[in-house]
Design an enzyme around this catalytic site. Structure first.
Site, short mmCIF file in Angstrom:
data_model
loop_
_atom_site.label_atom_id
_atom_site.label_comp_id
_atom_site.label_asym_id
_atom_site.label_seq_id
_atom_site.Cartn_x
_atom_site.Cartn_y
_atom_site.Cartn_z
N THR A 1 0.87 -1.18 0.00
CA THR A 1 0.00 0.00 0.00
C THR A 1 0.91 1.23 0.00
OG1 THR A 1 -0.03 0.29 2.41
CG2 THR A 1 -1.65 -1.26 1.47
N THR B 1 -1.16 -2.57 19.45
CA THR B 1 -0.80 -1.24 19.92
C THR B 1 -1.35 -0.96 21.31
OG1 THR B 1 -1.28 1.10 19.52
CG2 THR B 1 -2.82 -0.45 18.60
N ASP B 2 -0.71 -0.04 22.03
CA ASP B 2 -1.25 0.39 23.34
C ASP B 2 -2.51 1.23 23.17
OD1 ASP B 2 -0.10 2.71 22.31
OD2 ASP B 2 1.04 3.21 24.12
N GLU B 3 -2.81 1.67 21.93
CA GLU B 3 -3.96 2.56 21.73
C GLU B 3 -5.29 1.86 22.00
OE1 GLU B 3 -3.63 5.24 18.40
OE2 GLU B 3 -1.46 5.04 18.37
N TYR C 1 -9.00 3.55 14.18
CA TYR C 1 -7.80 2.71 14.14
C TYR C 1 -7.72 1.82 15.37
CZ TYR C 1 -2.89 1.48 15.01
OH TYR C 1 -1.73 0.81 15.33
N LYS D 1 -7.95 -2.32 15.79
CA LYS D 1 -6.89 -3.13 16.39
C LYS D 1 -7.44 -3.90 17.61
CE LYS D 1 -3.08 -3.42 15.43
NZ LYS D 1 -2.32 -4.26 14.44
N LEU E 1 3.99 11.76 13.44
CA LEU E 1 4.55 12.99 13.99
C LEU E 1 6.05 13.19 13.69
CD1 LEU E 1 3.99 15.52 15.88
CD2 LEU E 1 4.96 14.12 17.70
N TYR F 1 -1.12 19.58 16.84
CA TYR F 1 -2.57 19.51 17.09
C TYR F 1 -2.90 20.05 18.48
CZ TYR F 1 -2.84 16.08 13.20
OH TYR F 1 -2.78 15.43 11.98
P1 NAD Z 1 3.00 0.74 8.43
O1 NAD Z 1 1.75 1.48 8.05
O2 NAD Z 1 4.32 1.43 8.31
O3 NAD Z 1 3.12 -0.61 7.58
C1 NAD Z 1 2.03 -1.45 7.35
C2 NAD Z 1 2.42 -2.44 6.26
O4 NAD Z 1 1.29 -3.30 6.04
C3 NAD Z 1 2.73 -1.77 4.92
O5 NAD Z 1 3.90 -2.33 4.35
C4 NAD Z 1 1.52 -2.08 4.06
O6 NAD Z 1 1.81 -2.18 2.67
C5 NAD Z 1 1.06 -3.40 4.65
N1 NAD Z 1 -0.39 -3.65 4.43
C6 NAD Z 1 -1.40 -2.78 4.68
N2 NAD Z 1 -2.58 -3.32 4.33
C7 NAD Z 1 -2.30 -4.58 3.87
C8 NAD Z 1 -3.10 -5.63 3.37
N3 NAD Z 1 -4.43 -5.50 3.26
N4 NAD Z 1 -2.49 -6.79 2.99
C9 NAD Z 1 -1.13 -6.92 3.11
N5 NAD Z 1 -0.33 -5.94 3.56
C10 NAD Z 1 -0.90 -4.77 3.93
O7 NAD Z 1 2.75 0.24 9.92
P2 NAD Z 1 3.77 0.09 11.13
O8 NAD Z 1 3.88 1.39 11.82
O9 NAD Z 1 4.99 -0.58 10.66
O10 NAD Z 1 2.94 -0.88 12.07
C11 NAD Z 1 3.06 -2.30 11.96
C12 NAD Z 1 2.17 -2.95 13.00
O11 NAD Z 1 2.56 -2.54 14.30
C13 NAD Z 1 0.68 -2.58 12.85
O12 NAD Z 1 -0.08 -3.72 13.11
C14 NAD Z 1 0.48 -1.52 13.93
O13 NAD Z 1 -0.85 -1.55 14.39
C15 NAD Z 1 1.44 -1.99 14.99
N6 NAD Z 1 1.98 -0.93 15.86
C16 NAD Z 1 2.53 0.20 15.33
C17 NAD Z 1 3.07 1.16 16.19
C18 NAD Z 1 3.73 2.42 15.65
O14 NAD Z 1 4.09 3.31 16.43
N7 NAD Z 1 3.95 2.55 14.35
C19 NAD Z 1 3.03 0.98 17.58
C20 NAD Z 1 2.45 -0.20 18.08
C21 NAD Z 1 1.95 -1.15 17.21
P1 TYD Z 2 1.02 10.01 15.51
O1 TYD Z 2 2.44 9.98 15.10
O2 TYD Z 2 -0.03 10.13 14.46
O3 TYD Z 2 0.79 8.71 16.41
P2 TYD Z 2 -0.50 8.30 17.33
O4 TYD Z 2 -1.64 9.18 17.02
O5 TYD Z 2 -0.74 6.90 16.89
O6 TYD Z 2 -0.03 8.43 18.74
O7 TYD Z 2 0.82 11.22 16.53
C1 TYD Z 2 1.60 11.31 17.72
C2 TYD Z 2 1.10 12.53 18.48
O8 TYD Z 2 1.38 13.70 17.71
C3 TYD Z 2 -0.41 12.53 18.69
O9 TYD Z 2 -0.70 13.13 19.95
C4 TYD Z 2 -0.92 13.43 17.58
C5 TYD Z 2 0.19 14.43 17.39
N1 TYD Z 2 0.34 14.98 16.00
C6 TYD Z 2 0.40 16.35 15.80
O10 TYD Z 2 0.33 17.16 16.77
N2 TYD Z 2 0.51 16.83 14.52
C7 TYD Z 2 0.57 15.99 13.45
O11 TYD Z 2 0.66 16.47 12.29
C8 TYD Z 2 0.54 14.56 13.67
C9 TYD Z 2 0.62 13.60 12.53
C10 TYD Z 2 0.43 14.10 14.97
#
Ligand code: NAD
Ligand code: TYD
Length: 349
Positions: free
Chosen positions: A37, A131-133, A156, A160, A196, A213
């Site tokens: 994606t 996620t912790d969310e 989101y 999850k 962010l 924000y």
């Molecule tokens: P990301 O958005 O960077 O990557 C997601 C990947 O999934 C992409 O490569 C995308 O192409 C693939 N994908 C999306 N839809 C798909 C589908 N239908 N079929 C196959 N592949 C698909 O996400 P990330 O930040 O690397 O997060 C990875 C996992 O970790 C997620 O499950 C997320 O909920 C979890 N997570 C993320 C964070 C964070 O801070 N980023 C924290 C805690 C948990």
């Molecule tokens: P984000 O990186 O989107 O992660 P999450 O919402 O999953 O925690 O955002 C981190 C924090 O930063 C969240 O409190 C929202 C804030 N934020 C901004 O203030 N401005 C922005 O443009 C974005 C993307 C996030």
């Protein structure tokens, strides 16, 4: 040779996990399934694409026929499921795509694993990365533990939470061997510049406004992505069956303080006068349903598996900034095309 399926391995966290598994486990064959994606990028894992124990498969986890065929063909021993729609702001605009990938996609993987492993569950493992969310928002005090009730506020986190519940239900109902982790906000190399930290790094490079924000007092617990990959490796190999582990950085920051720290690092790295980047800070309309504070109690994984973060926030942030400054081509590629449309709709409409 054991066969391990990692989903979402072309994304941010998944790419670090795939690299770690390919390099550390030469006796396992790693299959990376990703739909590519907007968030998936094969450049993230170009360095390991020719490894003999690695295969990339392009495909969509929402397609159950395809998923069933894939499991039939390869008979996986383990699954690490990271593929997801992952950005809260996008989930507010288009919740259904989050239900499709995060809920239906997870269900398809669960069904395929359940059917393939039926009666032969020993030694198998379905690892769901979450996620912790899902726990919702904390006030000024307290930490999320593994027994905190789920209380998701965004589409989101609701998607999850739903997928976490299904994983647990498959364990209870069908005996599927599973483990779940709920992790705090990650940061580091290869992070798509809609979240962010990478968004603000990219905007500072380009002298664009930094859209904070609300009042900027929202608090997140930040973890360097490679430390998350280490935790995932440990939980996959040593975590107890049917358990949940919280993973966090012991590292809470109010957004505005984090942004100021980042501005200081960027001024220094770019050779700009102190205070230059802070002038780009612009307070904008708040995110609807914005969670005030996330903070993780990671003592269970620490006590049981000996994990703790290895990188301080200052070290991790500096490594992250260096990576973006040294990978301008990567940034250019991922911010061309669809990104400009997303940016305009989210921040300039
Ligand atoms: P990301 O958005 O960077 O990557 C997601 C990947 O999934 C992409 O490569 C995308 O192409 C693939 N994908 C999306 N839809 C798909 C589908 N239908 N079929 C196959 N592949 C698909 O996400 P990330 O930040 O690397 O997060 C990875 C996992 O970790 C997620 O499950 C997320 O909920 C979890 N997570 C993320 C964070 C964070 O801070 N980023 C924290 C805690 C948990
Ligand atoms: P984000 O990186 O989107 O992660 P999450 O919402 O999953 O925690 O955002 C981190 C924090 O930063 C969240 O409190 C929202 C804030 N934020 C901004 O203030 N401005 C922005 O443009 C974005 C993307 C996030």
């Amino acid at each position: 040779m054991k066969k391990i399926l990692i989903t979402g391995g072309a994304g941010f966290i998944g790419s670090h996990v795939v690299r770690r598994f390919v390099q550390n486990y030469p006796n396992c064959h790693i299959f990376n399934l990703d739909a590519l994606t907007y968030a998936g990028n094969l450049e993230n894992i170009a360095d390991i694409e020719r490894a003999p124990n690695y295969t990339f498969v392009k495909g969509d986890i929402v397609d159950d026929t395809f998923i069933n065929q894939l499991f039939e063909e390869h008979q996986f021993d383990g699954v690490l499921h990271l593929a997801a729609e992952s950005h809260v702001d996008r989930s507010i605009e288009d919740p259904l795509s989050f239900v499709k990938t995060n809920v239906i996609g997870t269900m398809n993987l669960l069904n395929a694993a359940k059917n393939q492993w039926k009666g032969q569950e020993a030694g198998k493992r379905f690892y769901h990365i979450s996620t912790d969310e899902v726990y919702g928002s904390l006030g000024a005090e307290g930490l999320f533990t593994e027994t905190t009730s789920y209380d998701p506020n965004s589409p989101y986190s609701a998607s999850k939470a739903s997928s976490d519940h299904f994983v647990r239900a498959y364990g209870e109902t069908y005996g599927l061997p599973y483990v779940i982790t709920n992790c705090s906000n990650n940061y580091g190399p290869n992070h798509f510049p809609e979240k962010l930290i990478p968004l603000f790094i990219n905007n500072i490079i380009n002298n664009k406004a930094l859209p904070v924000y609300g009042d900027g007092k929202y608090t997140r617990d930040w973890l360097f992505v490679e430390d998350h990959a280490v935790a995932i490796d440990l939980v996959f190999h040593q975590g107890r069956n049917h358990e949940t582990y919280n993973i966090g950085g012991f590292n809470e920051w109010q957004n505005i303080d984090l942004v100021k720290l980042l501005c200081g690092i960027m001024d220094q790295k770019l050779g700009r006068a102190t205070g230059t980047s802070e002038k780009l800070i612009s307070y904008v309309k708040d995110r609807p349903g914005h969670d005030l504070r996330y903070a993780i109690d990671a003592s269970k994984i620490n006590k049981e598996l000996g994990w703790k973060p290895s990188v301080t926030f200052e070290q991790g942030l500096e490594r992250t900034v260096d990576w973006y400054l040294n990978n301008e081509e990567w940034l250019k590629h991922v911010t061309s095309g669809e990104y400009a449309k997303y940016y305009e709709k989210q921040y300039e409409a």
